[in-house]
Design an enzyme around this catalytic site. Structure first.
Site, short mmCIF file in Angstrom:
data_model
loop_
_atom_site.label_atom_id
_atom_site.label_comp_id
_atom_site.label_asym_id
_atom_site.label_seq_id
_atom_site.Cartn_x
_atom_site.Cartn_y
_atom_site.Cartn_z
CB CYS A 2 -0.93 0.00 1.32
SG CYS A 2 -1.88 -1.40 1.74
NE ARG A 27 4.43 1.77 -1.06
CZ ARG A 27 5.46 2.03 -0.03
NH1 ARG A 27 6.47 2.66 -0.10
NH2 ARG A 27 5.11 1.54 1.13
CD1 TRP A 75 -0.36 -5.66 -3.51
CD2 TRP A 75 -0.15 -6.41 -1.42
NE1 TRP A 75 0.17 -6.80 -3.62
CE2 TRP A 75 0.28 -7.56 -2.43
CE3 TRP A 75 -0.33 -6.71 -0.07
CZ2 TRP A 75 0.75 -8.79 -1.85
CZ3 TRP A 75 0.32 -8.20 0.36
CH2 TRP A 75 0.87 -8.83 -0.66
CG ASN A 101 0.52 1.91 3.85
OD1 ASN A 101 -0.57 2.15 3.24
ND2 ASN A 101 1.68 2.43 3.26
N GLY A 102 -0.29 -1.30 6.63
CA GLY A 102 0.03 -2.22 7.82
C GLY A 102 -1.31 -3.17 8.20
CD GLU A 483 17.80 -12.19 -7.97
OE1 GLU A 483 17.26 -12.93 -6.91
OE2 GLU A 483 17.25 -11.24 -8.34
CE LYS A 487 14.42 -10.26 -10.39
NZ LYS A 487 15.02 -10.01 -9.11
CD GLU A 490 10.63 -10.98 -9.22
OE1 GLU A 490 10.06 -10.40 -7.93
OE2 GLU A 490 11.91 -10.93 -9.19
CG HIS A 506 20.22 -36.91 -5.22
ND1 HIS A 506 20.70 -38.05 -5.13
CD2 HIS A 506 21.31 -36.17 -5.42
CE1 HIS A 506 21.93 -38.08 -5.19
NE2 HIS A 506 22.54 -37.01 -5.37
CE LYS A 606 11.86 -1.90 -5.93
NZ LYS A 606 12.66 -3.26 -6.41
C1 F6R Z 1 12.50 -9.80 -6.01
C2 F6R Z 1 12.36 -8.96 -5.04
C3 F6R Z 1 11.97 -9.27 -3.75
C4 F6R Z 1 12.71 -8.48 -2.67
C5 F6R Z 1 12.52 -8.76 -1.27
C6 F6R Z 1 13.14 -8.17 -0.18
O1 F6R Z 1 12.93 -9.09 -7.36
O2 F6R Z 1 12.39 -7.76 -5.30
O3 F6R Z 1 12.26 -10.64 -3.53
O4 F6R Z 1 14.26 -8.67 -2.85
O5 F6R Z 1 10.85 -8.55 -0.96
O6 F6R Z 1 12.96 -6.79 -0.27
P1 F6R Z 1 14.02 -5.97 0.29
O7 F6R Z 1 15.07 -6.25 -0.52
O8 F6R Z 1 13.32 -4.47 0.07
O9 F6R Z 1 14.16 -6.10 1.91
#
Ligand code: F6R
Length: 611
Positions: A2, A27, A75, A101-102, A483, A487, A490, A506, A606
């Protein structure tokens, strides 16, 4: 997650609030709304879906004009995404409008209590109890009313509040969820992050937990729960407004991928003085005794930052010979962690606001550990809560999928490892000098790898309609596979998994069938031949293999793979910085060809500020 923006000043609030919400879109959200104080009442307009739905609604009605307002992108957590559940939430009397938010953890008990008193609820949200409590407690003194409300609610909150009877006051309060006050000339703001207001003011005040801000057009007063006024520092944020714009790129993600050489340079360069790694400007130093006393390093992070931790484990253990535990932050608190005064905790976070990471590091601190954080957002909660901070100077990262923050986090890990290894005499001066040279050469090598953009785009054309992808690698190549796989899934919504290459046989190898794409990372010289065997194993079962390796292994890799991407060589420690780049571009172009919403993938946020 949010987003909040609030405005009080000389201008019409509505367009400013909508502009602010646009900046917070990254976000992640599924509905949006705005409340403006118009003459004597609060008018609220909300819409499910993207911001354009809200803007269209606003255009179809008489102009919403007023100098005070709050707005929100939601959100959904409690209650489905709907107009009714979106914020601002009005109290039953219409006297208060609230954005939040929260999560209010005790909202069910409060709601039951209020329902028994006959209060009518109009949403399924936890937030509505705040609006209704404000109504009930309001006695003409807004400060004491807010204090009563926050004494009753439990959980996390960043709240923006306006009151129909207070046309010249914007109220803000927070706990365990970020909220800033933007200080302008004749106008002031609140926002969940600076991106929303940076085009109007770069002077901000960061609210601490349970501080209450009473904001007027010409003044900002902050009080504690005992009603004492607190003096707060105004911090000038050094952000280039353009850094939060797309600058001609179609997506923030591609722009941020391409910004990596600069981001890496900005993170490394200031910390190398006279050929040595120096964290003095960060206020970070470890004496020999400090380092000797560390008997365990514990890394706390989520998502991609956790994947940086996975790389760090291989590096720290190899060079420092100290045991490293990498914990998914959301699990850490509930696993009875083995942490004490001899543990160095390293918390890694782009946003610095990830609730799981914050909670885990607080737990570690309470157990006596020294907490060093690697954070991108200056002054964020994780940075403020740590004993030491090493900032990644990646600049604002807007795309939900992290790229440049991940890369700069890796660089801080390398520097920490080299710095500690030198102090502990685990490397000699020549080895130290060679590492420093590799660090300084990294940005130009990153730039070189990024020139393979077109090749990767054309490779993506072969695979954008595939259903399953496997990423395999050994050692740090395995961590980078994690990673690369994240990527891809997501942003393109293609199912993918990352496996240690030797582990596939395995069980998981049963999933390989004719044409299954396997991306094999083979950048580590010592493990190259083992990777060739693993590639042959999956090829024999019908897989289509795309191998990522270094130039020196091109011929052999090409002879066993269907496709090959070759990258330059640097020290094994720093190979993840080069290996991850083709994977970022690959995920980007697959998602692009599939027509996905690359910067704002579905269901994602985000900054994940709830646990
Ligand atoms: C993936 C991504 C998330 C963040 C995770 C932690 O592309 O961005 O997996 O890495 O939510 O977020 P931060 O780094 O802000 O603690």
């Amino acid at each position: 997650m949010c987003g909040i923006i609030g405005y009080i000043g000389y201008d019409n609030a509505t367009p400013l609030l909508i502009e602010g919400l646009k900046k917070l879109e990254y976000r992640g959200y599924d509905s949006a709304g705005v409340a403006v104080h118009t003459e004597h009442s609060l008018e609220v307009v909300k819409a499910k879906g993207k911001l354009c739905a809200l803007s269209e609604k606003l255009q179809q009605m008489p102009q919403l004009v007023g100098n005070l307002g709050i707005a929100h992108t939601r959100w959904a957590t409690h209650g489905e995404p709907s107009e009714q559940n979106s914020h601002p939430i009005l109290s039953a009397s219409g006297k208060f409008a609230v954005v939040h938010n929260g999560i209010i953890e005790n909202y069910i008990a409060i709601k039951d209590e209020l329902l028994k008193k006959g209060v009518k609820f109009s949403s399924d949200t936890d937030t509505e109890v705040v609006a209704q409590l404000l109504d009930i407690y309001y006695d003409g003194d807004v400060l004491s009313t807010v204090i009563k409300v926050i004494s009753k609610i439990e959980g996390s909150y960043a709240l923006g509040i306006i009151c129909a009877q207070r046309p010249d006051e914007l109220i803000a309060v927070k706990k365990a969820s970020p909220l800033i006050v933007g200080v302008g000339k004749g106008e002031n703001f609140i926002a969940s992050d600076a991106t929303a207001i940076v085009s109007r003011t770069k002077d901000i005040i960061r609210l601490e937990d349970e501080e209450i801000a009473i904001i007027r057009a010409g003044s900002v007063k902050i009080y504690d729960k005992a009603k004492n006024e607190i003096s707060k520092e105004i911090v000038h944020i050094d952000w280039d407004v353009a850094a939060a714009e797309k600058a001609g790129y179609e997506h923030f993600m591609l722009k941020e991928i391409m910004e990596q050489p600069t981001a890496i340079m900005n993170t490394i360069k200031p910390r190398i003085k006279d050929g040595k790694i120096d964290f003095e400007q960060d206020g970070v130093s470890f004496s020999m005794a400090d380092l000797k006393n560390i008997n365990k390093i514990c890394i706390l992070a989520c998502g991609s930052a956790y994947h940086v931790g996975c790389v760090a484990k291989y590096i720290f253990e190899k060079i420092l010979r100290k045991p490293v535990e990498v914990a998914v932050a959301s699990e850490f608190r509930y696993m009875n962690p083995i942490v004490d005064g001899n543990t160095l905790v390293v918390a890694i976070s782009q946003s610095g606001e990830t609730a799981d990471t914050l909670a885990a590091m607080k737990e570690a601190k309470a157990l006596g550990a020294r907490v060093l954080s690697i954070v991108n957002v200056v002054g964020s909660s994780i940075a403020t809560c740590s004993d030491n901070v090493l900032y990644t100077w990646a600049g604002p990262e807007i795309a939900v999928a992290t790229t440049k923050a991940y890369s700069t986090q890796l660089c801080v890990v390398y520097m920490l490892a080299i710095y500690m290894a030198k102090k502990l005499s685990r490397i000699n001066s020549a080895q130290h000098a060679a590492f420093v040279e590799d660090l300084l050469n990294l940005p130009s090598k990153v730039e070189k790898v990024l020139t393979a953009q077109e090749l990767i785009k054309s490779l993506a054309k072969n695979f954008y309609d595939c259903k399953n992808v496997f990423f395999i690698g050994r050692n740090t190549d395995y961590s980078v596979s994690l990673e690369g796989s994240l990527k891809l899934k997501e942003i393109s919504y293609i199912h993918s998994e990352a496996y240690p290459a030797g582990e596939l046989k395995h069980g998981t190898i049963s999933l390989i069938e004719e044409g299954t794409l396997v991306v094999a990372l083979a950048t580590n010289d010592a493990l190259f031949e083992k990777m060739i065997s693993n590639i042959k194993e999956v090829k024999a079962r019908g897989a289509t293999v795309l191998t990522l390796t270094t130039e020196m292994h091109r011929a052999e890799a090409e002879s066993v793979s269907d496709y090959c991407i070759c990258i330059p060589k640097t020290s094994d420690m720093m190979m993840p910085s080069l290996a991850v780049l083709p994977l970022q571009l690959f995920a980007y172009y697959i998602a692009y060809l599939k027509g996905c919403d690359i910067d704002k993938p579905r269901n994602l946020a985000k900054s994940v500020t709830v646990e």
